[in-house]
Design a protein around this motif. Structure first.
Motif, PDB file in Angstrom:
ATOM      1  N   UNK A 153     -10.237 -38.525 -10.877  1.00 29.37           N
ATOM      2  CA  UNK A 153      -9.790 -39.718 -11.608  1.00 29.37           C
ATOM      3  C   UNK A 153     -10.743 -40.889 -11.382  1.00 29.37           C
ATOM      4  N   UNK A 154     -11.223 -41.055 -10.147  1.00 29.21           N
ATOM      5  CA  UNK A 154     -12.167 -42.138  -9.845  1.00 29.21           C
ATOM      6  C   UNK A 154     -13.480 -41.966 -10.609  1.00 29.21           C
ATOM      7  N   UNK A 187      -8.334 -31.689 -16.623  1.00 29.19           N
ATOM      8  CA  UNK A 187      -8.549 -30.915 -15.400  1.00 29.19           C
ATOM      9  C   UNK A 187      -7.914 -29.543 -15.481  1.00 29.19           C
ATOM     10  N   UNK A 188      -8.675 -28.554 -15.065  1.00 28.84           N
ATOM     11  CA  UNK A 188      -8.172 -27.210 -14.819  1.00 28.84           C
ATOM     12  C   UNK A 188      -8.281 -26.980 -13.318  1.00 28.84           C
ATOM     13  N   UNK A 246       1.988 -35.226  -8.380  1.00 27.10           N
ATOM     14  CA  UNK A 246       2.623 -35.245  -9.704  1.00 27.10           C
ATOM     15  C   UNK A 246       2.495 -36.628 -10.360  1.00 27.10           C
ATOM     16  N   UNK A 247       2.566 -37.694  -9.559  1.00 25.48           N
ATOM     17  CA  UNK A 247       2.357 -39.044 -10.098  1.00 25.48           C
ATOM     18  C   UNK A 247       0.921 -39.204 -10.603  1.00 25.48           C
ATOM     19  N   UNK A 276      -3.087 -38.116 -16.434  1.00 24.73           N
ATOM     20  CA  UNK A 276      -4.187 -37.277 -16.911  1.00 24.73           C
ATOM     21  C   UNK A 276      -3.874 -36.799 -18.333  1.00 24.73           C
ATOM     22  N   UNK A 277      -4.892 -36.766 -19.192  1.00 26.94           N
ATOM     23  CA  UNK A 277      -4.701 -36.324 -20.576  1.00 26.94           C
ATOM     24  C   UNK A 277      -4.327 -34.844 -20.658  1.00 26.94           C
ATOM     25  N   UNK A 278      -5.039 -34.005 -19.902  1.00 27.70           N
ATOM     26  CA  UNK A 278      -4.812 -32.565 -19.952  1.00 27.70           C
ATOM     27  C   UNK A 278      -4.924 -32.011 -18.535  1.00 27.70           C
TER      28      UNK A 278
END
Length: 134
Positions: free
Chosen positions: A33-34, A40-41, A71-72, A77-79
């Protein structure tokens, strides 16, 4: 696709295997994320952790807080896909975990050339498997 985005390792001494894997997953998502990664897979060799992230099982109290934090993070995240793989398919991660045993804090590598030689070899091996499966 087999390209290194980032690799990281840290010492999680005192954690159980599943606790360490839950913390490592949270670290990885934070690092991604940073870096601005929004798709993400995730592949992991702990079915407990993968199922917990997918909401498929009751959370073990030792990892509950870490999984809830994860989970937060995932909610922004988009995907996001989480997949279970067997330990044999997770050799790069296993090598990074071994490196982490000798570190005092968290260390992140951002280029293939900066990785330890044995990790570069394993990563190249994984990349060649991806290329042959296409």
């Amino acid at each position: 696709m087999g390209a290194l985005v980032a690799a990281y390792a840290g010492n999680l001494n005192g954690h159980s295997s599943n606790q360490a894997k839950a913390v490592a997953l949270a670290w990885g998502i934070r690092i991604a994320l940073a870096m601005g990664v929004k798709n993400m897979d995730i592949k992991g060799d702990s079915m407990l952790i993968i199922d917990a992230v997918k909401g498929r099982n009751k959370l073990n109290w030792t990892i509950e807080g870490t999984i809830k934090d994860t989970l937060r993070l995932i909610s922004g995240i988009d995907s996001f896909r989480a997949m279970h793989i067997y330990r044999e398919g997770n050799r790069v991660t296993d090598a990074m975990a071994t490196i982490g045993l000798n570190l005092l804090g968290l260390r992140c590598w951002r280029s293939h050339n900066s990785l330890p030689d044995h990790v570069k070899f394993l990563l190249q091996e994984e990349k060649s498997k991806i290329s042959t499966n296409d």
